[in-house]
Design an enzyme around this catalytic site. Structure first.
Site, PDB file in Angstrom:
ATOM      1  N   GLU A  41       2.200 -35.866 -89.237  1.00 47.65           N
ATOM      2  CA  GLU A  41       2.578 -34.501 -88.869  1.00 47.65           C
ATOM      3  C   GLU A  41       1.634 -33.951 -87.800  1.00 47.65           C
ATOM      4  O   GLU A  41       0.414 -34.108 -87.892  1.00 47.65           O
ATOM      5  CB  GLU A  41       2.520 -33.619 -90.123  1.00 47.65           C
ATOM      6  CG  GLU A  41       2.915 -32.181 -89.929  1.00 47.65           C
ATOM      7  CD  GLU A  41       2.916 -31.391 -91.243  1.00 47.65           C
ATOM      8  OE1 GLU A  41       3.265 -30.195 -91.201  1.00 47.65           O
ATOM      9  OE2 GLU A  41       2.582 -31.966 -92.299  1.00 47.65           O
ATOM     10  N   LYS A 110      10.735 -28.764 -89.198  1.00 44.53           N
ATOM     11  CA  LYS A 110      10.358 -28.612 -90.608  1.00 44.53           C
ATOM     12  C   LYS A 110      11.021 -27.373 -91.211  1.00 44.53           C
ATOM     13  O   LYS A 110      10.895 -26.266 -90.695  1.00 44.53           O
ATOM     14  CB  LYS A 110       8.837 -28.521 -90.720  1.00 44.53           C
ATOM     15  CG  LYS A 110       8.298 -28.587 -92.145  1.00 44.53           C
ATOM     16  CD  LYS A 110       6.771 -28.634 -92.116  1.00 44.53           C
ATOM     17  CE  LYS A 110       6.192 -28.819 -93.516  1.00 44.53           C
ATOM     18  NZ  LYS A 110       4.707 -28.915 -93.478  1.00 44.53           N
ATOM     19  N   CYS A 144       6.441 -33.658 -94.431  1.00 41.93           N
ATOM     20  CA  CYS A 144       5.473 -33.274 -95.467  1.00 41.93           C
ATOM     21  C   CYS A 144       6.105 -32.516 -96.643  1.00 41.93           C
ATOM     22  O   CYS A 144       6.785 -33.095 -97.467  1.00 41.93           O
ATOM     23  CB  CYS A 144       4.336 -32.483 -94.826  1.00 41.93           C
ATOM     24  SG  CYS A 144       2.849 -32.346 -95.850  1.00 41.93           S
TER      25      CYS A 144
END
Length: 262
Positions: A41, A110, A144
């Site tokens: 990330e 995200k 994540c």
């Protein structure tokens, strides 16, 4: 498909330096026979860099994206990497996948931002399932915290994702996510999950490493420790097909009962 996982935090705040780290890792991964390299990330800029996130953010087709595409083409392998994406005045925490010839295949923003730092610097994405075809596999992207929501991963399973790429910046004291949750996600959704973490201390954040490629049997094909590492393991389509034939989770679903979830 042989898959390489780059567990590294690179050089926070130094995009050019991180592109060099990625290039060197791509060279080593290609020599190992890998067809895909996955970086963590926000790898291109670093995670704990405060307001520099906005300054260093670039469009999905910006200069750094061109440099990654050139690296992929020169070494002959696909690359997935995390970066801050600028779209006008909006900044997203994004991950992009480019093919072995440098073509941009997919870009994901995200959807579930973690903690005050991310909410202060990013806008959440609105598209859960982003996929691309790569070497006969349906590859999905996630970042994540997203993988910690079972609905997210199940949406990928229903959409046919074979290999889920999860660039990560996973923190102490939540090691159980890497050690336990990720292999379970792979098992319950009958897919491979490549979970690729940052490592070490960055400002107030301590990243725990423990990157892994988990298979549909819930077993990690490779597992990193807590240092910078380049791992390589295979995604086996034949094993995936056999596992899906033997495991009834997806075929035994009763979606009509799940309306209350939304």
């Amino acid at each position: 498909m042989r898959t390489a996982l780059l567990q590294s935090s690179g050089h926070p705040g130094a995009t050019v330096g991180n592109l060099k780290v990625l290039d060197e890792a791509a060279g080593r991964a290609a020599v190992s026979g890998a067809g895909l390299l996955v970086a963590p990330e926000l790898f291109l800029t670093g995670y704990a860099i405060g307001d520099d996130i906005g300054r260093l953010a670039e469009p999905a087709d910006g200069r750094s994206a061109d440099a990654v595409a050139e690296t992929a083409a020169r070494h002959g392998l696909a690359i997935a990497y995390g970066y801050p994406e600028r779209d006008g005045d909006t900044v997203y925490n994004s991950a992009q996948l480019v093919s072995a010839d440098g073509t941009r295949l997919a870009n994901y923003r995200k959807t579930h931002l973690y903690g005050g730092f991310e909410r202060d610097h990013f806008t959440p994405g609105e598209r859960t399932v982003v996929q691309a075809e790569l070497d006969g596999l349906t590859v999905g992207l996630m970042i994540c915290y997203d993988v910690e929501f079972p609905e997210n991963v199940r949406a990928h399973a229903v959409a046919g994702t074979d290999l889920l790429l999860v660039p990560t910046a996973q923190l102490h004291p939540f090691e159980f996510v890497a050690e336990s949750l990720v292999p379970v996600r792979a098992f319950e959704n009958q897919m491979y999950v490549a979970y690729v973490n940052r490592v070490g201390q960055e400002g107030e954040f301590e990243f725990v490493g423990l990157s892994a490629l988990a298979g549909p049997d819930g077993v990690a094909r490779t597992r990193a420790g807590r240092t910078e590492q380049l791992l390589v393991a295979d995604v086996d389509p034949a094993f995936l097909a056999a596992s899906r034939a033997a495991n009834p989770y997806l075929t035994d679903r009763r979606p009509g009962l799940y309306g209350s979830l939304t």
